[in-house]
Scaffold this motif. Structure first.
Motif, PDB file in Angstrom:
ATOM      1  N   SER A 151       0.836  -1.199   0.000  1.00  0.00           N
ATOM      2  CA  SER A 151       0.000   0.000   0.000  1.00  0.00           C
ATOM      3  C   SER A 151       0.877   1.258   0.000  1.00  0.00           C
ATOM      4  CB  SER A 151      -0.920  -0.011   1.215  1.00  0.00           C
ATOM      5  OG  SER A 151      -1.699   1.164   1.260  1.00  0.00           O
ATOM      6  N   ASP A 152       1.890   1.256   0.862  1.00  0.00           N
ATOM      7  CA  ASP A 152       2.829   2.386   0.900  1.00  0.00           C
ATOM      8  C   ASP A 152       3.533   2.552  -0.445  1.00  0.00           C
ATOM      9  OD1 ASP A 152       2.149   2.714   3.549  1.00  0.00           O
ATOM     10  OD2 ASP A 152       4.001   1.795   4.327  1.00  0.00           O
ATOM     11  N   LEU A 153       3.933   1.424  -1.026  1.00  0.00           N
ATOM     12  CA  LEU A 153       4.614   1.450  -2.317  1.00  0.00           C
ATOM     13  C   LEU A 153       3.707   2.028  -3.395  1.00  0.00           C
ATOM     14  CD1 LEU A 153       7.159   0.685  -3.893  1.00  0.00           C
ATOM     15  CD2 LEU A 153       6.167  -1.597  -4.209  1.00  0.00           C
ATOM     16  N   GLY A 154       2.450   1.639  -3.380  1.00  0.00           N
ATOM     17  CA  GLY A 154       1.498   2.190  -4.351  1.00  0.00           C
ATOM     18  C   GLY A 154       1.380   3.703  -4.225  1.00  0.00           C
ATOM     19  N   GLY A 155       1.344   4.190  -2.976  1.00  0.00           N
ATOM     20  CA  GLY A 155       1.284   5.640  -2.764  1.00  0.00           C
ATOM     21  C   GLY A 155       2.525   6.351  -3.269  1.00  0.00           C
ATOM     22  N   LEU A 156       3.683   5.770  -3.010  1.00  0.00           N
ATOM     23  CA  LEU A 156       4.933   6.386  -3.479  1.00  0.00           C
ATOM     24  C   LEU A 156       5.015   6.373  -5.005  1.00  0.00           C
ATOM     25  CD1 LEU A 156       7.366   4.864  -0.832  1.00  0.00           C
ATOM     26  CD2 LEU A 156       6.783   7.294  -1.092  1.00  0.00           C
ATOM     27  N   LEU A 157       4.570   5.289  -5.621  1.00  0.00           N
ATOM     28  CA  LEU A 157       4.560   5.235  -7.087  1.00  0.00           C
ATOM     29  C   LEU A 157       3.594   6.260  -7.666  1.00  0.00           C
ATOM     30  CD1 LEU A 157       4.717   1.370  -7.670  1.00  0.00           C
ATOM     31  CD2 LEU A 157       6.571   3.031  -7.928  1.00  0.00           C
ATOM     32  N   ALA A 158       2.472   6.449  -7.011  1.00  0.00           N
ATOM     33  CA  ALA A 158       1.513   7.469  -7.457  1.00  0.00           C
ATOM     34  C   ALA A 158       2.132   8.864  -7.345  1.00  0.00           C
ATOM     35  CB  ALA A 158       0.224   7.384  -6.638  1.00  0.00           C
ATOM     36  N   GLU A 159       2.880   9.091  -6.269  1.00  0.00           N
ATOM     37  CA  GLU A 159       3.560  10.380  -6.112  1.00  0.00           C
ATOM     38  C   GLU A 159       4.585  10.596  -7.228  1.00  0.00           C
ATOM     39  OE1 GLU A 159       6.364  12.703  -2.830  1.00  0.00           O
ATOM     40  OE2 GLU A 159       5.302  10.889  -2.232  1.00  0.00           O
ATOM     41  N   LEU A 160       5.341   9.548  -7.542  1.00  0.00           N
ATOM     42  CA  LEU A 160       6.317   9.642  -8.628  1.00  0.00           C
ATOM     43  C   LEU A 160       5.616   9.911  -9.963  1.00  0.00           C
ATOM     44  CD1 LEU A 160       9.284   9.437  -9.489  1.00  0.00           C
ATOM     45  CD2 LEU A 160       8.942   6.969  -9.774  1.00  0.00           C
TER      46      LEU A 160
END
Length: 172
Positions: A151-160
């Motif tokens: 979930s955290d990774l998905g958020g960081l990828l969305a930010e990128l």
């Protein structure tokens, strides 16, 4: 005899006073100016083509990151360890391939470092629930070990992705 003198004077006329000289000088200067203008326009076209190519590449990367996020969101609660390990390996490779050209750029360095850190933490969490010698794992233990990190990774990828989209539409 006078005619001969007139003809000799015509031959002795300085070249810059002839019509031919001015005609060819005008043509030469016009050609030179047109060449310079064509060079400048070609350079501008090359720059525009490079920028368009970069925009298309960024959009392609954004689409691939979006696909990864969708896969992360569809994580099954009853996922087996081997499936989770394979899934993590796949997204780890894809993310690193997509982000490696940008990891030293100031705009992306911090978020990419966080993405890599999250991938490492996810791997550690998954390793912690690795079954040993036919050991039975608690139901959904693999899911609970990696779900938060995915979930955290998905958020960081969305930010990128947002940073990449900002780059392509030139917002400052």
């Amino acid at each position: 005899m006078e005619e001969i003198l007139i003809e000799i004077q015509k031959v002795n006329v300085p070249f810059w006073k002839t019509f031919d000289f001015w005609l060819f000088l005008t043509i030469g200067l016009s050609s030179f100016i047109a060449s310079i203008k064509a060079f400048i326009e070609a350079k501008a076209a090359k720059t525009a083509a490079n920028e368009a190519g970069q925009t298309v590449k960024i959009q392609t990367i954004t689409i691939e990151l979006s696909e990864i996020i969708q896969k992360l969101d569809k994580l099954e609660t009853n996922i087996e360890f081997s499936d989770a390990r394979d899934f993590l390996s796949e997204i780890n490779r894809r993310i690193k391939r997509l982000t490696s050209p940008f990891k030293k750029e100031d705009n992306y360095e911090e978020v990419i470092a966080l993405i890599y850190e999250t991938l490492d933490i996810t791997k550690d969490s998954l390793t912690a629930v690795r079954p040993l010698d036919n050991e039975t794992i608690v139901d959904n233990a693999v899911y609970f070990a990696v779900e938060k990190h995915f979930s955290d990774l998905g958020g960081l990828l969305a930010e990128l992705m947002g940073y990449f989209e900002k780059r392509t539409i030139k917002l400052d």
